[in-house]
Write a protein that holds these residues in place. Structure first.
Motif, PDB file in Angstrom:
ATOM      1  N   GLY A   1       0.789  -1.222   0.000  1.00 13.53           N
ATOM      2  CA  GLY A   1       0.000   0.000   0.000  1.00 13.53           C
ATOM      3  C   GLY A   1       0.825   1.277   0.000  1.00 13.53           C
ATOM      4  O   GLY A   1       0.258   2.378  -0.024  1.00 13.53           O
ATOM      5  N   LEU A   2       2.149   1.154   0.041  1.00 11.25           N
ATOM      6  CA  LEU A   2       3.001   2.346  -0.018  1.00 11.25           C
ATOM      7  C   LEU A   2       2.746   3.069  -1.333  1.00 11.25           C
ATOM      8  O   LEU A   2       2.659   2.444  -2.394  1.00 11.25           O
ATOM      9  CB  LEU A   2       4.472   1.931   0.076  1.00 11.25           C
ATOM     10  N   SER A   3       2.608   4.384  -1.279  1.00 13.35           N
ATOM     11  CA  SER A   3       2.296   5.142  -2.490  1.00 13.35           C
ATOM     12  C   SER A   3       3.440   5.062  -3.496  1.00 13.35           C
ATOM     13  O   SER A   3       4.608   4.905  -3.130  1.00 13.35           O
ATOM     14  CB  SER A   3       2.035   6.611  -2.144  1.00 13.35           C
ATOM     15  N   ASP A   4       3.093   5.176  -4.768  1.00 13.75           N
ATOM     16  CA  ASP A   4       4.119   5.165  -5.818  1.00 13.75           C
ATOM     17  C   ASP A   4       5.099   6.306  -5.627  1.00 13.75           C
ATOM     18  O   ASP A   4       6.300   6.146  -5.857  1.00 13.75           O
ATOM     19  CB  ASP A   4       3.462   5.278  -7.195  1.00 13.75           C
ATOM     20  N   ALA A   5       4.592   7.458  -5.191  1.00 11.80           N
ATOM     21  CA  ALA A   5       5.457   8.624  -5.008  1.00 11.80           C
ATOM     22  C   ALA A   5       6.525   8.343  -3.950  1.00 11.80           C
ATOM     23  O   ALA A   5       7.708   8.651  -4.137  1.00 11.80           O
ATOM     24  CB  ALA A   5       4.632   9.842  -4.613  1.00 11.80           C
ATOM     25  N   GLN A   6       6.120   7.737  -2.844  1.00 12.29           N
ATOM     26  CA  GLN A   6       7.080   7.459  -1.779  1.00 12.29           C
ATOM     27  C   GLN A   6       8.012   6.320  -2.167  1.00 12.29           C
ATOM     28  O   GLN A   6       9.210   6.357  -1.875  1.00 12.29           O
ATOM     29  CB  GLN A   6       6.350   7.120  -0.479  1.00 12.29           C
ATOM     30  N   ALA A   7       7.474   5.316  -2.849  1.00 15.52           N
ATOM     31  CA  ALA A   7       8.316   4.210  -3.302  1.00 15.52           C
ATOM     32  C   ALA A   7       9.361   4.704  -4.295  1.00 15.52           C
ATOM     33  O   ALA A   7      10.530   4.306  -4.250  1.00 15.52           O
ATOM     34  CB  ALA A   7       7.458   3.119  -3.932  1.00 15.52           C
ATOM     35  N   ASP A   8       8.949   5.591  -5.193  1.00 16.27           N
ATOM     36  CA  ASP A   8       9.891   6.175  -6.155  1.00 16.27           C
ATOM     37  C   ASP A   8      10.958   6.994  -5.447  1.00 16.27           C
ATOM     38  O   ASP A   8      12.129   6.975  -5.830  1.00 16.27           O
ATOM     39  CB  ASP A   8       9.148   7.058  -7.159  1.00 16.27           C
ATOM     40  N   GLU A   9      10.557   7.719  -4.401  1.00 11.72           N
ATOM     41  CA  GLU A   9      11.511   8.536  -3.648  1.00 11.72           C
ATOM     42  C   GLU A   9      12.577   7.663  -2.989  1.00 11.72           C
ATOM     43  O   GLU A   9      13.766   7.982  -3.018  1.00 11.72           O
ATOM     44  CB  GLU A   9      10.778   9.360  -2.590  1.00 11.72           C
ATOM     45  N   TYR A  10      12.152   6.531  -2.425  1.00  4.92           N
ATOM     46  CA  TYR A  10      13.113   5.612  -1.821  1.00  4.92           C
ATOM     47  C   TYR A  10      14.074   5.066  -2.887  1.00  4.92           C
ATOM     48  O   TYR A  10      15.287   5.000  -2.679  1.00  4.92           O
ATOM     49  CB  TYR A  10      12.399   4.458  -1.130  1.00  4.92           C
ATOM     50  N   ALA A  11      13.516   4.658  -4.022  1.00  4.02           N
ATOM     51  CA  ALA A  11      14.348   4.098  -5.093  1.00  4.02           C
ATOM     52  C   ALA A  11      15.347   5.131  -5.609  1.00  4.02           C
ATOM     53  O   ALA A  11      16.524   4.826  -5.841  1.00  4.02           O
ATOM     54  CB  ALA A  11      13.464   3.589  -6.231  1.00  4.02           C
ATOM     55  N   GLN A  12      14.884   6.360  -5.777  1.00  5.49           N
ATOM     56  CA  GLN A  12      15.767   7.428  -6.262  1.00  5.49           C
ATOM     57  C   GLN A  12      16.870   7.740  -5.248  1.00  5.49           C
ATOM     58  O   GLN A  12      18.010   8.028  -5.615  1.00  5.49           O
ATOM     59  CB  GLN A  12      14.940   8.683  -6.567  1.00  5.49           C
ATOM     60  N   THR A  13      16.523   7.687  -3.970  1.00  8.89           N
ATOM     61  CA  THR A  13      17.511   7.945  -2.917  1.00  8.89           C
ATOM     62  C   THR A  13      18.588   6.864  -2.919  1.00  8.89           C
ATOM     63  O   THR A  13      19.787   7.157  -2.789  1.00  8.89           O
ATOM     64  CB  THR A  13      16.833   8.007  -1.539  1.00  8.89           C
ATOM     65  N   LEU A  14      18.167   5.609  -3.084  1.00 14.41           N
ATOM     66  CA  LEU A  14      19.136   4.519  -3.149  1.00 14.41           C
ATOM     67  C   LEU A  14      20.034   4.660  -4.373  1.00 14.41           C
ATOM     68  O   LEU A  14      21.236   4.369  -4.315  1.00 14.41           O
ATOM     69  CB  LEU A  14      18.408   3.176  -3.173  1.00 14.41           C
ATOM     70  N   GLU A  15      19.467   5.125  -5.472  1.00 13.09           N
ATOM     71  CA  GLU A  15      20.279   5.330  -6.679  1.00 13.09           C
ATOM     72  C   GLU A  15      21.315   6.436  -6.468  1.00 13.09           C
ATOM     73  O   GLU A  15      22.475   6.314  -6.885  1.00 13.09           O
ATOM     74  CB  GLU A  15      19.383   5.663  -7.867  1.00 13.09           C
ATOM     75  N   LYS A  16      20.915   7.517  -5.795  1.00 17.47           N
ATOM     76  CA  LYS A  16      21.845   8.607  -5.505  1.00 17.47           C
ATOM     77  C   LYS A  16      22.995   8.137  -4.610  1.00 17.47           C
ATOM     78  O   LYS A  16      24.112   8.652  -4.689  1.00 17.47           O
ATOM     79  CB  LYS A  16      21.110   9.765  -4.820  1.00 17.47           C
ATOM     80  N   MET A  17      22.703   7.166  -3.752  1.00 15.99           N
ATOM     81  CA  MET A  17      23.698   6.661  -2.824  1.00 15.99           C
ATOM     82  C   MET A  17      24.940   6.141  -3.536  1.00 15.99           C
ATOM     83  O   MET A  17      26.062   6.279  -3.043  1.00 15.99           O
ATOM     84  CB  MET A  17      23.065   5.550  -1.984  1.00 15.99           C
TER      85      MET A  17
END
Length: 327
Positions: A264-280
């Motif tokens: 149920g996690l929103s796409d916006a928040q899931a995308d934010e997590y994925a983008q943050t991991l990519e920046k890492m």
């Protein structure tokens, strides 16, 4: 009077500068808080992956606050069930997992699968390794194989997963490649990699099937010898450790590790997590953690991760059936 005004003005400017610096620091954090849920005990691959990732995210300023929670039980199923149960209160939670979520779902260790969660991204690959205590009589994997062929019950293999789980599957694959019967592997299951390592060091087993990064940490501490790694070529992190292939056994394996959000996690928040991991990946802090653990980067975000998981279900399922772990 002029001096007093100047002092006040200078203090005001300094205060503005400090406020701006603090604001800039806060703005640089892509995510305010991440709580890492770890489905196994301390010292295992999941634990190391979550804490290493958290270290890089925190030190690089990509995440403001990082916390961790170990929740062992049910081969990882307890943590999955918990995350599903408290989904509405778990928007800040990322659960680490890896190939076992596919294996254990296929073998019905728990009823859930990755489809019951929100896949965020695969982040690293960790090869498997075969490890013995530093004072073991075994100095090569070939010697282990020789004793196994003479008497399969003489070689007890420790692992941090359940029977039919990843560590068992890797051991079966290796002994099968060596000409042995994979169904006769004497596998001793522990609840996590750290406990499996302790079991081997205490003499309960002769060899440990585990993640390369976990083995590397103990090798560097002088506690164990690594007899083989399941990569196609030797790792720069341990160039003295031979691969199974160069010892004459046509077997290789890499375990992905990554993160899942609550259902149920929103796409916006899931995308934010994925983008943050990519920046890492672009940070010096991540490079330090990655190289220290001998990890390989295999970033697969969101939809790409789901496609990868679906493919792995087919590939791993076929191997499990071949080795007799699935009907």
């Amino acid at each position: 009077m002029i001096s007093n005004l100047f002092t006040k003005k200078r203090s005001f400017v300094a205060a503005i500068a400090l406020t701006s610096a603090l604001t800039a620091g806060l703005a640089s954090a892509a995510v305010e808080e991440v709580h890492f849920l770890i489905p196994g005990g301390a010292g295992g691959g999941w634990d190391g992956t979550a804490r290493g990732t958290g270290e890089a995210l925190s030190k690089s300023g990509l995440v403001e606050t990082v916390s961790y929670e170990n929740m062992s039980g049910g081969g990882g199923g307890k943590a999955i069930a918990h995350l599903i149960e408290v989904a509405e209160q778990s928007e800040n939670t990322l659960m680490v997992n890896s190939t076992p979520i596919v294996i254990r779902s296929l073998s019905k260790v728990f009823p859930q699968s990755f489809r019951d969660l929100t896949p965020i991204a695969a982040t690293i690959g960790d090869y498997a390794a075969f490890v013995v205590p530093k004072d073991s009589k075994y100095t090569s994997f070939k010697e282990i194989v020789a004793d196994y062929k003479e008497n399969p019950r003489s070689i007890a293999v420790a692992g941090g997963s359940s029977r039919g789980g990843m560590d068992h599957l890797v051991a079966a694959m290796a002994f099968k490649a060596a000409g042995g019967d994979p169904k006769r592997v004497k596998y001793v299951a522990y609840d996590a990699g750290g406990k499996a390592m302790a079991g081997m060091l205490s003499g309960e087993t002769q060899v440990l099937s585990t993640g390369f990064s976990e083995a590397l940490a103990l090798k560097n501490a002088g506690e164990v010898r690594i007899l083989a790694v399941t990569s196609d070529a030797r790792s720069a992190a341990a160039p003295d450790v031979p691969t199974l292939k160069e010892q004459g056994y046509d077997a290789s394996f890499v375990n992905w590790r990554g993160f899942f959000g609550a259902p149920g996690l929103s796409d916006a928040q899931a995308d934010e997590y994925a983008q943050t991991l990519e920046k890492m990946y672009a940070t010096d802090e991540w490079v330090e953690v990655r190289d220290r653990n001998g990890w390989t980067e295999i970033f697969k975000p969101r939809a790409e991760f789901v496609t990868f998981l679906e493919g792995q279900e087919q590939e791993v399922g076929a191997l499990m059936k071949e080795l007799g772990f699935l009907r």
